[in-house]
Design a protein around this motif. Sequence first.
Motif, PDB file in Angstrom:
ATOM      1  N   HIS A 216       0.847  -1.191   0.000  1.00 34.91           N
ATOM      2  CA  HIS A 216       0.000   0.000   0.000  1.00 34.91           C
ATOM      3  C   HIS A 216       0.884   1.244   0.000  1.00 34.91           C
TER       4      HIS A 216
ATOM      5  N   TYR B  43       0.968   3.776   1.813  1.00 34.79           N
ATOM      6  CA  TYR B  43       1.375   4.348   3.110  1.00 34.79           C
ATOM      7  C   TYR B  43       2.566   3.613   3.720  1.00 34.79           C
TER       8      TYR B  43
ATOM      9  N   ASP C 189      -3.685   1.761  -4.274  1.00 36.18           N
ATOM     10  CA  ASP C 189      -4.658   2.063  -3.221  1.00 36.18           C
ATOM     11  C   ASP C 189      -5.410   0.757  -2.932  1.00 36.18           C
ATOM     12  N   SER C 190      -6.385   0.795  -2.040  1.00 38.16           N
ATOM     13  CA  SER C 190      -7.050  -0.455  -1.640  1.00 38.16           C
ATOM     14  C   SER C 190      -7.711  -1.163  -2.827  1.00 38.16           C
TER      15      SER C 190
ATOM     16  N   PHE D 187      -7.160  -5.743   7.143  1.00 39.68           N
ATOM     17  CA  PHE D 187      -8.357  -5.891   6.301  1.00 39.68           C
ATOM     18  C   PHE D 187      -7.974  -6.056   4.823  1.00 39.68           C
ATOM     19  N   MET D 188      -6.840  -5.459   4.426  1.00 40.09           N
ATOM     20  CA  MET D 188      -6.413  -5.567   3.020  1.00 40.09           C
ATOM     21  C   MET D 188      -5.984  -7.011   2.721  1.00 40.09           C
TER      22      MET D 188
ATOM     23  N   TYR E 108     -17.288   0.395   3.784  1.00 42.59           N
ATOM     24  CA  TYR E 108     -15.978   0.796   3.278  1.00 42.59           C
ATOM     25  C   TYR E 108     -15.099  -0.450   3.370  1.00 42.59           C
TER      26      TYR E 108
ATOM     27  N   ASN F 103     -12.323  -0.746   4.398  1.00 38.86           N
ATOM     28  CA  ASN F 103     -11.645  -0.748   5.704  1.00 38.86           C
ATOM     29  C   ASN F 103     -12.597  -1.305   6.757  1.00 38.86           C
TER      30      ASN F 103
ATOM     31  N   SER G  72     -12.284   4.211  -1.340  1.00 37.72           N
ATOM     32  CA  SER G  72     -12.248   5.674  -1.448  1.00 37.72           C
ATOM     33  C   SER G  72     -12.309   6.115  -2.903  1.00 37.72           C
TER      34      SER G  72
ATOM     35  N   HIS H 112      -6.401  10.783   9.472  1.00 40.91           N
ATOM     36  CA  HIS H 112      -7.025  11.860   8.684  1.00 40.91           C
ATOM     37  C   HIS H 112      -7.798  12.865   9.530  1.00 40.91           C
TER      38      HIS H 112
ATOM     39  N   HIS I 191      -7.476  13.316   1.168  1.00 40.90           N
ATOM     40  CA  HIS I 191      -8.160  12.015   1.116  1.00 40.90           C
ATOM     41  C   HIS I 191      -9.583  12.191   1.656  1.00 40.90           C
TER      42      HIS I 191
ATOM     43  N   GLU J  20     -11.245  10.558   3.653  1.00 38.30           N
ATOM     44  CA  GLU J  20     -11.432  10.213   5.078  1.00 38.30           C
ATOM     45  C   GLU J  20     -11.287  11.459   5.961  1.00 38.30           C
TER      46      GLU J  20
ATOM     47  N   SER K 295      -8.685   9.081  -3.629  1.00 36.15           N
ATOM     48  CA  SER K 295      -7.947   7.978  -3.018  1.00 36.15           C
ATOM     49  C   SER K 295      -6.445   8.250  -3.092  1.00 36.15           C
ATOM     50  N   THR K 296      -5.661   7.414  -2.447  1.00 43.12           N
ATOM     51  CA  THR K 296      -4.203   7.604  -2.475  1.00 43.12           C
ATOM     52  C   THR K 296      -3.696   7.543  -3.921  1.00 43.12           C
TER      53      THR K 296
END
Length: 363
Positions: free
Chosen positions: A40, A42, A56-57, A80-81, A136, A138, A157, A229, A252, A254, A268-269
């Motif tokens: 990811h 981040y 991104d997710s 969760f990913m 979501y 997440n 997102s 966020h 973002h 969030e 999104s990212t």
Amino acid sequence: MSLPQKDIGPHYLEEKEEVLVEKINTRKKELNGQLLLLSHHYQQESVYRFADMTGDSLKLAKHAAGAKDRNYIVFCGVHFMAESADILTSEKQVVMLPDLRAGCPMADMATLDEVQWAWEELSNVIPIGSLIPVTYVNSSARIKAFVGKNHGSVCTSSNAERVLTWALDKGEKVFFFPDEHLGRNSASALGIKDEEVVLWDRGKPLGGNPPDKIKQAKILLWNGYCTVHMQFSADHVQMWRNKDPEIKIIVHPECRHEVVAGADIYGSTETIINTISSSPPGSHWAVGTEINLVNRLNNQHPDKEIHSLSPFQCLCSTMYRIKPGYLLWILDNLVEGKVENQITVDPETAEFARISLDRMLKI
Ligand code: 13P
Ligand code: SF4
């Protein structure tokens, strides 16, 4: 969800960086053709640089689903990913998370018991068939399965507005969890009036709302949030506007609504990265998202001025748990035929969670 992590010892954690880099690259070559390393945006640079694919997710979920030829998927991200990757891959494929403590606090803010309880309460006030659940990404696999069973969809997102539109076409109301802010920002972008958006306080009967308010609502928002966020504020937006008239602000979804409303762009990212990367040289940006992503953009684009929207370091401390030492430990074991830190979702949960993920991928 944060799970206990085995102690891997100083041998891995105190190793010199250059040794770790060499060993991880060697292990990757040895596992060539069997391994897919996902990261990811981040993740810290010391881990991100080893990724076969980043995203991104949504993009990462698609990469996992498409990697039919890889036996091992090492997911440098959060729990969760990795669960979504396990749900979308075949039984023979193994998904691993290098440090089991890498959870997402926002995902933990909606448990299955709480959501089922809320659903039950709502069924006493409105015709429950007209309520479409949207979660979501997440969120836990159990929540995704609940949504799958109740004719709803996952969103990320990058597609929340599209999924909300789909859900409102299908039913009269949407119950959106766990992120209040992504839900509110998406509802606002679709022109849904503030008075039709109701906050569900998970600690209170009927979410702290009188029945009439629920009956009139179009969107019910679970009151979860991302601690990273939430650190961005409307004052930060104003500070940059005062300081630099050329600044463009990108955040973002969030972030709180007033931050998103004050920004020039949100997304999104992946959207943040693509927007800044394709902006003209000399552009000025203030970015409202996690600091590792902002620092990476800054290093990659010396021809642009790129700042964090906040003067404080907004770090996702759970993503940060994935360190090169843990990655090497996983790969060393794999080369010896041992699987550590496998993320598995039980078959029944996976079946229904897959329904809600597949719905999203089709919308
Ligand atoms: P993206 O899907 O935009 O990468 O966001 C994931 C996330 O956890 C943001 O906090
Ligand atoms: Fe969860 Fe926020 Fe970290 Fe994203 S940045 S993984 S939402 S805690």
